[in-house]
Design a protein around this motif. Structure first.
Motif, short mmCIF file in Angstrom:
data_model
loop_
_atom_site.label_atom_id
_atom_site.label_comp_id
_atom_site.label_asym_id
_atom_site.label_seq_id
_atom_site.Cartn_x
_atom_site.Cartn_y
_atom_site.Cartn_z
N TYR A 15 -15.11 -0.77 50.32
CA TYR A 15 -15.65 0.52 50.77
C TYR A 15 -17.11 0.36 51.21
O TYR A 15 -17.51 0.92 52.24
CB TYR A 15 -15.54 1.54 49.64
N TYR A 16 -17.88 -0.41 50.46
CA TYR A 16 -19.27 -0.65 50.86
C TYR A 16 -19.32 -1.33 52.23
O TYR A 16 -20.21 -1.03 53.04
CB TYR A 16 -19.98 -1.53 49.83
N ALA A 17 -18.38 -2.23 52.50
CA ALA A 17 -18.34 -2.89 53.80
C ALA A 17 -18.10 -1.87 54.91
O ALA A 17 -18.69 -1.96 56.00
CB ALA A 17 -17.25 -3.96 53.82
N GLN A 18 -17.26 -0.88 54.65
CA GLN A 18 -17.02 0.18 55.63
C GLN A 18 -18.30 0.98 55.87
O GLN A 18 -18.62 1.35 57.01
CB GLN A 18 -15.92 1.12 55.13
N GLU A 22 -20.84 1.62 59.38
CA GLU A 22 -21.26 2.90 59.95
C GLU A 22 -22.74 2.90 60.32
O GLU A 22 -23.22 3.83 60.97
CB GLU A 22 -21.00 4.03 58.94
N GLY A 23 -23.45 1.90 59.91
CA GLY A 23 -24.88 1.82 60.18
C GLY A 23 -25.64 1.63 58.89
O GLY A 23 -25.24 2.13 57.84
N GLY A 24 -26.72 0.90 58.97
CA GLY A 24 -27.47 0.57 57.75
C GLY A 24 -28.03 1.76 57.04
O GLY A 24 -28.09 1.81 55.80
N SER A 294 -24.13 -2.92 47.64
CA SER A 294 -23.66 -3.13 49.01
C SER A 294 -24.54 -4.16 49.71
O SER A 294 -24.04 -5.04 50.42
CB SER A 294 -23.66 -1.81 49.77
N ALA A 295 -25.84 -4.05 49.53
CA ALA A 295 -26.76 -5.00 50.16
C ALA A 295 -26.47 -6.43 49.70
O ALA A 295 -26.55 -7.38 50.49
CB ALA A 295 -28.20 -4.63 49.83
N ASP A 306 -18.39 -12.30 49.83
CA ASP A 306 -17.32 -11.81 48.96
C ASP A 306 -16.68 -12.92 48.13
O ASP A 306 -15.73 -12.66 47.38
CB ASP A 306 -16.25 -11.09 49.78
N ALA A 307 -17.20 -14.12 48.24
CA ALA A 307 -16.73 -15.24 47.41
C ALA A 307 -17.63 -15.35 46.18
O ALA A 307 -18.85 -15.19 46.27
CB ALA A 307 -16.75 -16.54 48.20
#
Length: 375
Positions: A15-18, A22-24, A294-295, A306-307
């Protein structure tokens, strides 16, 4: 899910990737606030002088403003700007950086950690506060009391707390203040950490009341965030059984956990004057939700984010903040977490009998463990 409820979701990271896509920095219509989700936006907000930790109109939350917990809150360096932030920080931060890691390790090892979920919970929450209390000069029996009172006090820091919890927090703040008055009244400073903090406070214009409030703040900052770091490290070992071997470097594990699945998922900033950040115009009174977690997963900050990599080169993280409000106890927290995890593993060689969910929170990701029923 939204950017706030994501903190305690089973897996908020896709979700954070989504959100980053959308913009920083964007305005969330449902929450009526700005959201900083990318590494560059988070860094820019944390560094901007007009992005404050509290709204100008409400320096202390209304729910606690008229009690002792509010009095302590209003003097905490992490809840202030300018001199009220810099002065306590300059007195406390150097001592935290000079603590011998082996001393913290020995204090953790001296505590009895029992097997099972209850033992892990006690080690996560009470243990780190007892270590910091010991570093400040409290005897072990006093440390256990201090840890209980800190558990009661931190309730005032959450908007989810009930009136009964807030009343208990006021009482705990009174009692913690009393314990520190007694400690500071002792003739001899048996704690090098406390002696250094007192000396640096004495050379400033800060009051003894501010000193005591920030010593309470040191305990409260230790409580939830370090507990979450320990608990999420346990979850990493459950999710990655191949990591559980004699050659495991706990320090590398803790370093990656605080990046990969941090206990503090977000923080807030309040715009104190009209400004522009990354091309976005912000008005005085605007609220920004800063998604630290998210950052950490932004490919612009960490390659292959994500690893879960123990030996990640050039690991970078926003978990402990940045700039003037960066957590001064980062190394101590990670050292206590690593030492505690070693002790947990010594008495819990099998972790597969644990179940968990996340404690209710608007910004923290802290697991609550329970034992699975015996088949």
């Amino acid at each position: 899910m939204d950017p706030i409820t994501a903190a305690t979701h089973a897996d908020p990271y896709s979700y954070y990737a989504q959100l980053r896509a959308e913009g920083g920095l964007f305005f969330h219509q449902g929450l009526k606030l700005w959201v900083a989700s990318s590494a560059s936006a988070v860094a820019a907000v944390l560094a901007h002088p007009d992005c404050h930790v509290r709204p100008d109109a409400e320096p202390v939350p209304k729910a606690i403003a008229n009690g002792m917990a509010g009095k302590v809150f209003g003097q905490l360096m992490r809840m202030n700007e300018g001199e009220r932030q810099c002065c306590p920080r300059s007195a406390i931060q150097p001592g935290l950086q000079w603590i011998d890691p082996q001393q913290a390790e020995a204090l953790v090892a001296a505590r009895l950690i029992t097997p099972g979920a209850d033992g892990i919970q006690a080690a996560m929450f009470r243990g780190p506060v007892c270590v910091v209390a010991a570093l400040l000069g409290y005897a072990p029996a006093q440390g256990r009391i201090i840890a209980e009172l800190t558990a009661d006090f931190v309730a005032c820091l959450s908007p989810l707390s009930t009136p009964a919890q807030l009343a208990t927090a006021h009482t705990a703040a009174e009692q913690l203040s009393g314990y520190f008055v007694e400690l500071l009244d002792e003739q001899a400073d048996q704690s090098p950490l406390l002696a250094g903090i007192r000396q640096r406070f004495a050379s400033s214009s800060a009051s003894n009341e501010t000193l005591i409030a920030n010593l309470i703040g040191l305990l409260s900052q230790t409580y939830d965030a370090t507990a979450g770091l320990i608990g999420n490290a346990v979850l990493a070992l459950i999710a990655n059984p191949s990591l559980r071997h004699d050659a495991l470097c706990i320090d590398d594990l803790i370093a990656e956990v605080q990046r990969f699945d941090p206990s503090v998922q977000n923080t807030r900033r309040f715009v104190a004057a009209p400004c522009e950040i990354q091309g976005v115009h912000l008005n005085r009174g605007d609220v920004i939700l800063v998604l630290l977690a998210s950052a950490n997963r932004d490919p612009q900050l960490n390659e292959n984010p994500d690893a879960f990599l123990l030996h990640r080169p050039d690991r970078r993280s926003c978990t402990f903040g940045a700039g003037r409000h960066q957590c001064p106890g980062q190394m101590l927290a990670m050292g206590i977490a690593g030492a505690t995890l070693r002790q947990i593993l010594a008495v819990n060689p099998v972790l597969d009998r644990l179940d968990w969910d996340y404690r209710p929170s608007l910004n923290g990701r802290v697991p609550a463990f329970k034992d699975l029923p015996v088949a």
